[in-house]
Design an enzyme around this catalytic site. Structure first.
Site, mmCIF file in Angstrom:
data_model
loop_
_atom_site.group_PDB
_atom_site.id
_atom_site.type_symbol
_atom_site.label_atom_id
_atom_site.label_comp_id
_atom_site.label_asym_id
_atom_site.label_seq_id
_atom_site.Cartn_x
_atom_site.Cartn_y
_atom_site.Cartn_z
ATOM 1 N N LYS A 197 0.876 -1.179 0.000
ATOM 2 C CA LYS A 197 0.000 0.000 0.000
ATOM 3 C C LYS A 197 0.905 1.219 0.000
ATOM 4 C CE LYS A 197 -3.819 2.159 2.542
ATOM 5 N NZ LYS A 197 -4.677 2.067 3.748
ATOM 6 N N ARG A 207 -10.301 10.131 1.359
ATOM 7 C CA ARG A 207 -10.236 10.770 2.670
ATOM 8 C C ARG A 207 -11.451 11.647 2.913
ATOM 9 N NH1 ARG A 207 -3.699 11.514 2.253
ATOM 10 N NH2 ARG A 207 -3.271 9.308 2.624
ATOM 11 N N ARG A 218 1.358 9.855 5.715
ATOM 12 C CA ARG A 218 1.580 8.502 6.226
ATOM 13 C C ARG A 218 2.862 7.903 5.638
ATOM 14 N NH1 ARG A 218 -4.750 7.590 5.183
ATOM 15 N NH2 ARG A 218 -5.495 8.329 7.197
ATOM 16 N N GLU A 234 7.690 -7.226 1.344
ATOM 17 C CA GLU A 234 6.465 -7.102 2.140
ATOM 18 C C GLU A 234 5.518 -8.282 1.875
ATOM 19 O OE1 GLU A 234 5.552 -4.971 4.386
ATOM 20 O OE2 GLU A 234 6.529 -3.036 4.086
ATOM 21 N N LYS A 249 -1.954 -1.584 -3.838
ATOM 22 C CA LYS A 249 -2.840 -0.428 -3.804
ATOM 23 C C LYS A 249 -1.984 0.830 -3.795
ATOM 24 C CE LYS A 249 -6.457 1.519 -0.769
ATOM 25 N NZ LYS A 249 -7.178 1.366 0.518
ATOM 26 N N SER A 275 -9.744 5.657 -5.122
ATOM 27 C CA SER A 275 -10.644 6.791 -5.341
ATOM 28 C C SER A 275 -10.123 7.789 -6.366
ATOM 29 C CB SER A 275 -10.903 7.494 -4.010
ATOM 30 O OG SER A 275 -9.684 7.978 -3.445
ATOM 31 N N TYR A 314 -14.810 0.890 -7.470
ATOM 32 C CA TYR A 314 -16.105 1.526 -7.198
ATOM 33 C C TYR A 314 -17.076 1.326 -8.359
ATOM 34 C CZ TYR A 314 -13.386 3.513 -3.445
ATOM 35 O OH TYR A 314 -12.588 3.648 -2.333
#
Length: 326
Positions: A197, A207, A218, A234, A249, A275, A314
């Site tokens: 991610k 958000r 982050r 990872e 992602k 998004s 979506y």
């Protein structure tokens, strides 16, 4: 001029011919619909930055999940939006918190007719907007966060979730969640690990969708976009800790990473068309710059072609209809 006997264009002469020889296909069962449910709403609320996407009320969520199941989508990923937050994100572990209540609603409505997934992260529930609890110096405390993730995982499993999406990017999160689940008798609840991610600007509209309180960024825990090999590290760590599915992602900016992860593992690989990817296409189409339906299918096909077995998007319900009519 003389031409060779082999003419690749022969296999492009008609839509039926192109369908016959297509190397990559999209099936509705490979698509997962992310859904937002907002505490206290009496009707769905449009998300301004994501045209066509809403924060659901509990009632509208029930109706929407039935429509998604009827469309044949493979799964639903639920995100909760609470009315109040605190420093430790206690609403995420509360059995009566909006996400856990919504999980029970969805399970009661559709049962095992689809895979019901839940986002396992604290960012929607913390007043500071980070994905974990904070140390006294303001940094995200990795190991203290793992303990909360374990409690959150058990709460979501008790609410009926079939699969948990570990999305916080804390070191050791998959192992902590697997241990917590197994200790409480939830051996059959599976883990979708948000393995790679990236700290991406394309999360912006999301958000707004979850009413994030984040100040800052982050970068200290989500992956650096300059690094591809790190994603394999990872991935292997998550698998060693018990991940059932691994995910990259965002999707479109990291198609190379999807391909590399697919080549490195023998478990299902997911990708999240996030998004910002969604909103760019919607806005461009609304301004007449691109053909919207073709853009939806082209981007989903590219993600599948890169190696994703599962795509969170979506457009899942709409795309299911589009591919069934092709």
């Amino acid at each position: 001029m003389s031409f060779p006997q082999v003419r690749p264009r022969r296999l492009r002469t008609s839509a039926p011919m192109r369908r016959l020889v297509a190397e990559t296909r999209i099936h509705p069962a490979q698509l997962v619909l992310p859904m937002f449910v907002k505490e206290g709403l009496t009707e769905p609320r449009p998300i301004a930055s994501m045209p066509g996407v809403v924060q659901h009320s509990r009632d509208s969520l029930r109706k929407a999940v039935v429509e998604a199941v009827q469309a044949g989508v493979g799964g639903l990923m639920l995100f909760g939006v609470p009315t109040s937050k605190d420093e430790v994100g206690s609403g995420g572990c509360d059995p009566d918190g909006i996400l856990n209540v919504a999980l029970r609603d969805v399970i009661a409505e559709v049962g095992d007719a689809t895979v019901v997934m839940s986002d396992l992260c604290l960012d929607e529930f913390t007043s500071h907007g980070h994905c974990g609890v904070l140390a006294p110096d303001g940094s995200v405390d990795n190991d203290a966060t793992l303990a909360v993730y374990g409690d959150m995982a058990v709460a979501q499993a008790r609410a009926g979730a079939h699969m948990l999406g570990t999305s916080g990017m804390m070191d050791g999160q998959v192992g902590a969640v697997r241990t917590a689940l197994d200790n409480e008798g939830f051996q059959d609840v599976s883990i979708l690990a948000y393995t790679a991610k990236y700290a991406s600007t394309f999360f912006g509209p999301f958000r707004q969708a979850v009413e994030s309180s984040l100040q800052g960024d982050r970068m200290t825990y989500q992956q650096d976009g300059a690094n591809g090999r790190e994603a394999i590290r990872e991935t292997l760590l998550d698998l060693a800790e018990g991940a059932d599915i691994v995910m990259v992602k965002p999707a479109l900016p990291y198609l190379d990473v999807i391909s590399d992860v697919r080549a490195a593992v023998d478990v299902p690989v997911a990708a999240y068309q996030i998004s910002g990817e969604y909103s760019m296409i919607e806005v461009a189409a609304a301004n007449g710059l691109i053909d919207r339906e073709r853009a939806i299918l082209e981007t989903l096909t590219s993600i599948r072609r890169a190696g994703a077995d599962i795509v969170l998007t979506y457009w899942a319900v709409e795309a299911a209809g589009l591919v069934s009519r092709r």
